[in-house]
Scaffold this motif. Sequence first.
Motif, mmCIF file in Angstrom:
data_model
loop_
_atom_site.group_PDB
_atom_site.id
_atom_site.type_symbol
_atom_site.label_atom_id
_atom_site.label_comp_id
_atom_site.label_asym_id
_atom_site.label_seq_id
_atom_site.Cartn_x
_atom_site.Cartn_y
_atom_site.Cartn_z
ATOM 1 N N ASN A 12 0.861 -1.195 0.000
ATOM 2 C CA ASN A 12 0.000 0.000 0.000
ATOM 3 C C ASN A 12 0.883 1.227 0.000
ATOM 4 O O ASN A 12 1.845 1.306 0.759
ATOM 5 C CB ASN A 12 -0.871 0.040 1.260
ATOM 6 N N TYR A 13 0.549 2.178 -0.874
ATOM 7 C CA TYR A 13 1.157 3.510 -0.785
ATOM 8 C C TYR A 13 0.046 4.411 -0.256
ATOM 9 O O TYR A 13 -0.863 4.779 -1.007
ATOM 10 C CB TYR A 13 1.627 4.004 -2.151
ATOM 11 N N GLY A 14 0.061 4.726 1.003
ATOM 12 C CA GLY A 14 -1.036 5.482 1.594
ATOM 13 C C GLY A 14 -2.316 4.682 1.426
ATOM 14 O O GLY A 14 -2.360 3.495 1.799
ATOM 15 N N GLN B 163 -3.569 0.777 -3.014
ATOM 16 C CA GLN B 163 -2.928 -0.535 -3.015
ATOM 17 C C GLN B 163 -2.275 -0.754 -4.383
ATOM 18 O O GLN B 163 -2.969 -0.768 -5.397
ATOM 19 C CB GLN B 163 -3.956 -1.613 -2.712
ATOM 20 N N ALA B 164 -0.941 -0.897 -4.385
ATOM 21 C CA ALA B 164 -0.214 -1.076 -5.643
ATOM 22 C C ALA B 164 -0.041 -2.559 -5.958
ATOM 23 O O ALA B 164 -0.005 -2.957 -7.124
ATOM 24 C CB ALA B 164 1.142 -0.391 -5.570
ATOM 25 N N ILE B 165 0.090 -3.397 -4.933
ATOM 26 C CA ILE B 165 0.250 -4.842 -5.106
ATOM 27 C C ILE B 165 -0.826 -5.522 -4.255
ATOM 28 O O ILE B 165 -0.919 -5.281 -3.052
ATOM 29 C CB ILE B 165 1.659 -5.298 -4.634
ATOM 30 N N GLY C 214 5.147 -6.726 -17.645
ATOM 31 C CA GLY C 214 3.842 -6.063 -17.664
ATOM 32 C C GLY C 214 4.038 -4.618 -18.040
ATOM 33 O O GLY C 214 5.170 -4.134 -18.066
ATOM 34 N N PRO C 215 2.944 -3.934 -18.343
ATOM 35 C CA PRO C 215 3.056 -2.533 -18.768
ATOM 36 C C PRO C 215 3.566 -1.637 -17.642
ATOM 37 O O PRO C 215 3.544 -2.030 -16.475
ATOM 38 C CB PRO C 215 1.626 -2.163 -19.148
ATOM 39 N N SER C 216 3.997 -0.464 -18.007
ATOM 40 C CA SER C 216 4.524 0.490 -17.048
ATOM 41 C C SER C 216 3.481 0.773 -15.962
ATOM 42 O O SER C 216 2.301 0.913 -16.263
ATOM 43 C CB SER C 216 4.878 1.773 -17.799
ATOM 44 N N GLY C 217 3.930 0.780 -14.710
ATOM 45 C CA GLY C 217 3.030 1.095 -13.606
ATOM 46 C C GLY C 217 2.289 -0.097 -13.032
ATOM 47 O O GLY C 217 1.474 0.045 -12.131
ATOM 48 N N CYS C 218 2.571 -1.333 -13.520
ATOM 49 C CA CYS C 218 1.816 -2.496 -13.044
ATOM 50 C C CYS C 218 2.349 -3.037 -11.715
ATOM 51 O O CYS C 218 1.745 -3.914 -11.112
ATOM 52 C CB CYS C 218 1.795 -3.601 -14.097
ATOM 53 N N GLY C 219 3.497 -2.514 -11.254
ATOM 54 C CA GLY C 219 3.995 -2.924 -9.939
ATOM 55 C C GLY C 219 5.254 -3.773 -9.963
ATOM 56 O O GLY C 219 5.655 -4.319 -8.923
ATOM 57 N N LYS C 220 5.904 -3.885 -11.099
ATOM 58 C CA LYS C 220 7.099 -4.731 -11.219
ATOM 59 C C LYS C 220 8.212 -4.274 -10.284
ATOM 60 O O LYS C 220 8.770 -5.073 -9.524
ATOM 61 C CB LYS C 220 7.635 -4.712 -12.672
ATOM 62 N N SER C 221 8.556 -2.981 -10.371
ATOM 63 C CA SER C 221 9.663 -2.477 -9.549
ATOM 64 C C SER C 221 9.320 -2.555 -8.070
ATOM 65 O O SER C 221 10.162 -2.920 -7.251
ATOM 66 C CB SER C 221 9.992 -1.030 -9.910
ATOM 67 N N THR C 222 8.079 -2.242 -7.738
ATOM 68 C CA THR C 222 7.650 -2.305 -6.342
ATOM 69 C C THR C 222 7.869 -3.714 -5.798
ATOM 70 O O THR C 222 8.424 -3.897 -4.706
ATOM 71 C CB THR C 222 6.150 -1.912 -6.242
ATOM 72 N N LEU C 223 7.462 -4.697 -6.569
ATOM 73 C CA LEU C 223 7.587 -6.093 -6.144
ATOM 74 C C LEU C 223 9.062 -6.470 -5.959
ATOM 75 O O LEU C 223 9.451 -7.072 -4.952
ATOM 76 C CB LEU C 223 6.933 -6.976 -7.208
HETATM 77 N N1 LIG Z 1 6.854 5.760 -3.708
HETATM 78 C C1 LIG Z 1 5.635 5.652 -4.225
HETATM 79 N N2 LIG Z 1 4.598 6.342 -3.723
HETATM 80 C C2 LIG Z 1 3.351 6.219 -4.224
HETATM 81 N N3 LIG Z 1 3.037 5.434 -5.261
HETATM 82 C C3 LIG Z 1 4.021 4.718 -5.828
HETATM 83 C C4 LIG Z 1 5.379 4.795 -5.358
HETATM 84 N N4 LIG Z 1 6.147 3.967 -6.109
HETATM 85 C C5 LIG Z 1 5.303 3.425 -7.018
HETATM 86 N N5 LIG Z 1 4.059 3.855 -6.858
HETATM 87 C C6 LIG Z 1 2.869 3.447 -7.649
HETATM 88 O O1 LIG Z 1 2.765 2.046 -7.607
HETATM 89 C C7 LIG Z 1 2.409 1.522 -8.885
HETATM 90 C C8 LIG Z 1 3.465 0.541 -9.371
HETATM 91 O O2 LIG Z 1 4.648 1.245 -9.671
HETATM 92 P P1 LIG Z 1 5.979 0.510 -10.143
HETATM 93 O O3 LIG Z 1 6.223 -0.659 -9.267
HETATM 94 O O4 LIG Z 1 7.053 1.517 -10.239
HETATM 95 O O5 LIG Z 1 5.557 -0.005 -11.602
HETATM 96 P P2 LIG Z 1 6.463 -0.604 -12.790
HETATM 97 O O6 LIG Z 1 7.838 -0.846 -12.269
HETATM 98 O O7 LIG Z 1 5.735 -1.847 -13.211
HETATM 99 O O8 LIG Z 1 6.430 0.418 -13.872
HETATM 100 C C9 LIG Z 1 2.225 2.722 -9.793
HETATM 101 O O9 LIG Z 1 0.865 3.034 -9.827
HETATM 102 C C10 LIG Z 1 3.021 3.805 -9.109
HETATM 103 O O10 LIG Z 1 2.482 5.074 -9.386
#
Ligand SMILES: Nc1ncnc2c1ncn2[C@@H]1O[C@H](COP(=O)(O)OP(=O)(O)O)[C@@H](O)[C@H]1O
Length: 362
Positions: free
Chosen positions: A12-14, A17-19, A36-45
């Motif tokens: 969760n970012y605030g 829910q990103a994942i 997956g497409p940009s913004g799908c949560g790859k880097s977060t994971l």
């Molecule tokens: N530090 C953060 N604060 C708030 N939202 C974030 C943050 N980092 C990523 N997000 C959000 O989480 C989602 C997944 O982001 P990210 O993992 O970077 O995607 P990807 O790597 O697949 O492009 C996006 O909607 C992004 O805006």
Amino acid sequence: MATITLDKIVKNYGAVQAIHGIDLEIEDGEFVALVGPSGCGKSTLLRMVAGLEDISDGRLYIGDKVVNAVEPRDRDIAMVFQDYALYPHMTVADNIGFGLKMRKTTQSDRKARIAEAAQMLQIENLLDRRPAELSGGQRQRVAMGRAIVRRPSAFLFDEPLSNLDAKLRVEMRTEIKRLHGLLGRTTIYVTHDQVEALTLADRVVILKEGRILQEGPPLALYDTPTNRFVAEFIGSPQMNMFDGTVRHSETGVCVEIGDLRLPFARIDTADGVRVHLGARPEAITPCVPDAADVHTHVEVYEPLGSDTMVSAKIAGVMAVVRLSPETPVARGMDLPLRFDRSKLHLFSTKTGERIKTVLGTV
Ligand SMILES: Nc1ncnc2c1ncn2[C@@H]1O[C@H](COP(=O)(O)OP(=O)(O)O)[C@@H](O)[C@H]1O
Ligand SMILES: [Mg+2]
């Protein structure tokens, strides 16, 4: 054993829910691509696996140990990013060895490990240079060297090739695959490029909006996508999609696309249901006029040497058809085409989910 297990991982970012609760088991030595497409949560994971991002809920295991609260440097994992951030004032050798120095490895051990990594990466002749004297590909090798010398039990890559030009990207892809063969370490590789994912990984995991849509060996995803998103995301050129309707009658069942009727032995859905029929460019082939499902003509053709890609209108859709390079083509030429029944996919228009079909006629 560097198995990596994600057990209902949530981020969760605030309030957002990103994942959304991801389950994934990665075997020791396995190469898994998250795509997956940009913004799908790859880097977060990936950052949660590395320990660079807190896990909001769920458990992360490395081996059989829960590591949610373990510091990144104690996870025995090395990460390679798109921005490789080399120290400009240091030589290649010092850049590669920097992490070891911080960990108080002895000088002789450090030297040996740098030499070993440099040899694996074929950059032995560059060790005295500074980053400014290197090409993009060479810098990326140095960044990988920095990860290799630590001898981690797992490697994480976050779009490491995105900054390189197309030719170099293909070269480095082969390089990463070769290194994985050499080192045999568990690897998670994040990319938005489906070709990179399919060519590198033992297993591909497709993410959309923080959820896994499908996972499996590359060819399984290509041959049997479980929904329309995966069908269109995997494969280049993209799968052709036609709007159709399922028709059951006394004489059998078929998909109706405009004037075209494609019979099946069975379609697991009711009469009148709207569907998307998917056919990859190689599933629509030229044939003699009498055997044709559709008659169309060549609008555009692209001779690529290995194949010729032809654009032609089928049932109102500009479809792409893959022809062998020997097939004579000209603009405007008549093109009788047949759908290869064994390579067609049906998806529900309503849900996008795959509909089971059985081939043949009843
Ligand atoms: N530090 C953060 N604060 C708030 N939202 C974030 C943050 N980092 C990523 N997000 C959000 O989480 C989602 C997944 O982001 P990210 O993992 O970077 O995607 P990807 O790597 O697949 O492009 C996006 O909607 C992004 O805006
Ligand atoms: Mg990212």
